[in-house]
Design a protein around this motif. Structure first.
Motif, PDB file in Angstrom:
ATOM      1  N   LEU A 217       0.892  -1.230  -0.036  1.00 28.41           N
ATOM      2  CA  LEU A 217      -0.055   0.228   0.029  1.00 28.41           C
ATOM      3  C   LEU A 217       0.728   1.419   0.016  1.00 28.41           C
ATOM      4  CD1 LEU A 217      -2.864  -1.020   2.401  1.00 28.41           C
ATOM      5  CD2 LEU A 217      -3.001  -0.891   0.015  1.00 28.41           C
ATOM      6  N   LEU A 218       1.929   1.329   0.748  1.00 32.31           N
ATOM      7  CA  LEU A 218       2.839   2.360   0.736  1.00 32.31           C
ATOM      8  C   LEU A 218       3.586   2.694  -0.501  1.00 32.31           C
ATOM      9  CD1 LEU A 218       4.439   2.120   4.488  1.00 32.31           C
ATOM     10  CD2 LEU A 218       2.750   3.640   3.689  1.00 32.31           C
ATOM     11  N   ASN A 219       3.908   1.749  -1.265  1.00 33.66           N
ATOM     12  CA  ASN A 219       4.450   1.670  -2.538  1.00 33.66           C
ATOM     13  C   ASN A 219       3.419   2.286  -3.495  1.00 33.66           C
ATOM     14  OD1 ASN A 219       7.260   0.729  -2.350  1.00 33.66           O
ATOM     15  ND2 ASN A 219       6.706  -1.155  -1.953  1.00 33.66           N
ATOM     16  N   ALA A 220       2.383   1.876  -3.259  1.00 34.63           N
ATOM     17  CA  ALA A 220       1.223   2.543  -4.237  1.00 34.63           C
ATOM     18  C   ALA A 220       0.814   3.978  -3.881  1.00 34.63           C
ATOM     19  CB  ALA A 220      -0.067   1.628  -4.000  1.00 34.63           C
ATOM     20  N   ILE A 221       0.892   4.291  -2.647  1.00 37.06           N
ATOM     21  CA  ILE A 221       0.881   5.779  -2.378  1.00 37.06           C
ATOM     22  C   ILE A 221       2.020   6.439  -2.748  1.00 37.06           C
ATOM     23  CG2 ILE A 221       0.783   7.440  -0.341  1.00 37.06           C
ATOM     24  CD1 ILE A 221      -0.734   5.291   0.942  1.00 37.06           C
TER      25      ILE A 221
END
Length: 220
Positions: free
Chosen positions: A142-146
């Motif tokens: 999720l952090l990589n997507a953000i």
């Protein structure tokens, strides 16, 4: 990666984008060195092992918490953009099997460091912020997507948008920015809106909240 670590740190690694194509390499590296030195001074209270340039265009360092690591990456990113310098970052977790080096981020080994380095070397196209975490694959994803969304917003900024948004992030108000620039509040709000400030700030708040939660659980 499995196992419990009594002490973990935030690791920040980064490198300059396309530095080999710079028309003035010496000026580029002088600006890079100044930016790194400035952030080491500003964040000395949370930096465990200072940001250290390991090659001509790469650096690494250890920070007390993941949340502070992300804030440091953002501040360095915006400072380098002000100099016209593009840079990529990996924000990750690390545990050490060797003593902390408080002088330079060299000669340290431990879980997390190699993975952060491997992620940095992947040179994923267009991704400014990458994350590597212990035993939190969904949060990491999720952090990589953000991070990908943050990269897209930043690439769309004009110099004016970048400067105003950097000031807003540092806590300056619209009235203060307008007075310094000699423009109306409406003008600042237009720049803020065109630069997608609200979405940018919301995404960074989500990143910081997620990392603060891991910090609170003792993960960094």
């Amino acid at each position: 990666m499995t196992g419990h670590f009594d002490t973990t740190y935030g690791v920040l690694m980064g490198d300059l984008v396309r530095s080999e194509r710079a028309p003035a390499p010496e000026a580029l590296h002088d600006a890079f060195n100044r930016a790194v030195a400035q952030e080491n001074r500003r964040h000395a209270d949370v930096i465990v092992s200072p940001l250290t340039i390991t090659l001509g265009d790469e650096f690494q360092g250890l920070v007390a918490t993941l949340e502070d690591t992300a804030r440091l990456a953002r501040r360095l990113r915006l400072g380098l953009l002000a100099e016209g310098i593009d840079c990529r970052f990996v924000i990750g977790q690390a545990a050490l099997n060797t003593p902390v080096n408080p002088e330079r981020a060299w000669n340290m080994m431990g879980p997390g460091l190699a993975r952060a380095r491997e992620t940095l070397e992947e040179k994923a196209h267009g991704l400014t912020y990458r994350f590597t975490l212990f035993e939190a694959p969904m949060t990491e994803r999720l952090l990589n997507a953000i991070g990908a969304g943050l990269s897209v917003i930043e690439r769309g900024w004009t110099d004016r948008q970048r400067a105003d948004i950097a000031d807003l992030i540092e806590g300056q108000g619209v009235d203060e920015i307008a007075a310094r620039r000699g423009v109306t509040r409406h003008s600042v709000y237009k720049v803020r809106s065109a630069g997608d400030y609200d979405a940018y700030a919301m995404q960074w708040a989500a990143v910081e909240a997620a990392l603060a939660g891991i910090d609170a659980e003792g993960g960094a």
